[in-house]
Write an enzyme that holds these catalytic residues in place. Structure first.
Site, PDB file in Angstrom:
ATOM      1  CG  ASP A  78      -0.078  -0.042   2.528  1.00  0.00           C
ATOM      2  OD1 ASP A  78       0.743  -0.557   2.792  1.00  0.00           O
ATOM      3  OD2 ASP A  78      -0.531   0.769   3.550  1.00  0.00           O
ATOM      4  CD  GLU A 139       4.340   0.282   6.939  1.00  0.00           C
ATOM      5  OE1 GLU A 139       5.262   0.289   7.493  1.00  0.00           O
ATOM      6  OE2 GLU A 139       3.974   1.137   6.075  1.00  0.00           O
TER       7      GLU A 139
END
Length: 370
Positions: A78, A139
């Site tokens: 991400d 994350e």
């Protein structure tokens, strides 16, 4: 040291950063990577996560090697916002966005480096370690994907996360733990013009607490911050409630516990003094880790950097990463720099040279027998 196919490396990196993958929206990048890893010969497992965390999935992928050693390598899929519709520009060996988004080198530079190293190892028909990949969702904003990662898949006893900045050769062996605090102060509303003395202003309580609180840089190992304050709607009512979100970090767990206790106690004392109610939710976001320089895992990484003519060095960081979570799960993990710079800003950039160097390191390390 292999001759990395630099053009293919950069092309793949550009392809990945053009895939929209802001946190919680990783399905497209996860599907792409699962397919590409399968084409490289990895056995790929799509590991589900709750929809509230992501519309995608964590990836575990394994490529058996013929060197008697196994390494887990991790990156997150991400990006932070604004990370959609990125238009990368390459000028004078520097890759950046056109300026209205982040670049996404955090953390797609790591993914591209790993996969190019594997392509080159296969093209050169080199023996290599068994490779286990852990690609995580979400994350950014709490290490959510790694916390949900099914560790039963991992057979390695050590891991590398490629998710740091600085010079190539930087090995993060020390990182802080973080405690999260969510504070709700409930005072008493009253008309601010007619009878303010009948109210209890939640902001006054918070201000009193914060005035007496140790914040910012506490010492060389410890920090604390209040980052969110929400309350009040109109000026003619004594503020009846207030919400604050705060954190404390330290490289030392004892100091972290002490700072957290200090913050909670200061809030509670201020509430009691003013007759307000207070609710505090305190939770450990992740634990600190500290791996010694003479640890065999660190030494083998340093040897691979040195073999490539680079100068490795260990360092501490003030930030958390998936490495904190993996270490907390008993998997000895360090975090390496890919050369990413000014991450989480629209000025983010990475150089072609640094991307090539970290890829060359991965090639050397994966083929090393030490």
């Amino acid at each position: 040291m292999s001759t990395i196919n630099q053009q293919r490396l950069i092309n793949h990196f550009i392809e990945l950063i053009k895939i929209n993958s802001e946190s919680r929206n990783e399905k497209a990048i996860a599907e792409t990577l699962a397919e590409q890893l399968g084409e490289l010969g990895f056995s790929v497992h799509r590991l589900p996560v709750p929809e509230a965390v992501s519309n995608g999935f964590n990836i575990y992928a394994r490529l058996d090697g013929n060197i008697n050693d196994t390494i887990a390598i991790s990156c997150h899929m991400d990006t932070v916002n604004p990370g959609n519709d990125i238009e990368p520009i390459i000028e004078d060996g520097v890759i950046r966005s056109k300026g209205d988004t982040i670049l996404g080198g955090d953390d797609k530079s790591g993914i591209a480096a790993i996969m190019e190293a594997v392509r080159c190892i296969q093209a050169d028909n080199r023996e290599h370690k068994t490779i286990e990949l852990a690609f995580t969702v979400h994350e950014e904003g709490g290490l959510q994907g790694s916390k949900l990662f099914d560790m039963s898949y991992i057979t390695a006893d050590k891991a590398i996360v490629l998710d740091s900045g600085g010079a190539i050769g930087a090995i993060v062996t020390i990182a802080p733990g973080q405690q999260s605090l969510k504070i709700t102060i409930t005072g008493k509303p009253a008309h601010a013009g007619l009878a303010p003395e009948e109210g209890i202003n939640a902001l006054t309580v918070a201000a009193d607490a914060i005035t007496n609180m140790r914040l910012s840089r506490i010492d060389e190992e410890t920090t604390a911050n209040i980052g969110v304050v929400q309350g009040g709607q109109v000026t003619n009512i004594v503020m009846p409630s207030l919400y604050l979100a705060a954190e404390a970090r330290s490289l030392n767990d004892t100091k972290l516990e002490r700072q957290t206790a200090h913050m909670i106690e200061t809030f509670e004392q201020a509430a009691a003094k003013h007759g307000a109610q207070i609710n505090i939710e305190s939770s450990r976001s992740y634990n600190a880790y500290h791996i010694e320089d003479n640890d065999p895992h660190v030494q083998s990484i340093m040897a691979a950097f040195s073999a490539n003519g680079l100068t490795p060095f260990t360092k501490s960081t003030g930030g958390g990463s998936d490495a904190n979570v993996f270490n907390g799960n008993g998997l000895k993990t360090v975090n390496l720099s890919t050369g990413m710079s000014k991450v989480h800003t629209t000025e983010e950039f990475i150089t072609v040279d640094d991307m090539t160097k970290i890829t060359e390191f991965m090639y050397t390390y994966l083929c090393s027998t030490n």
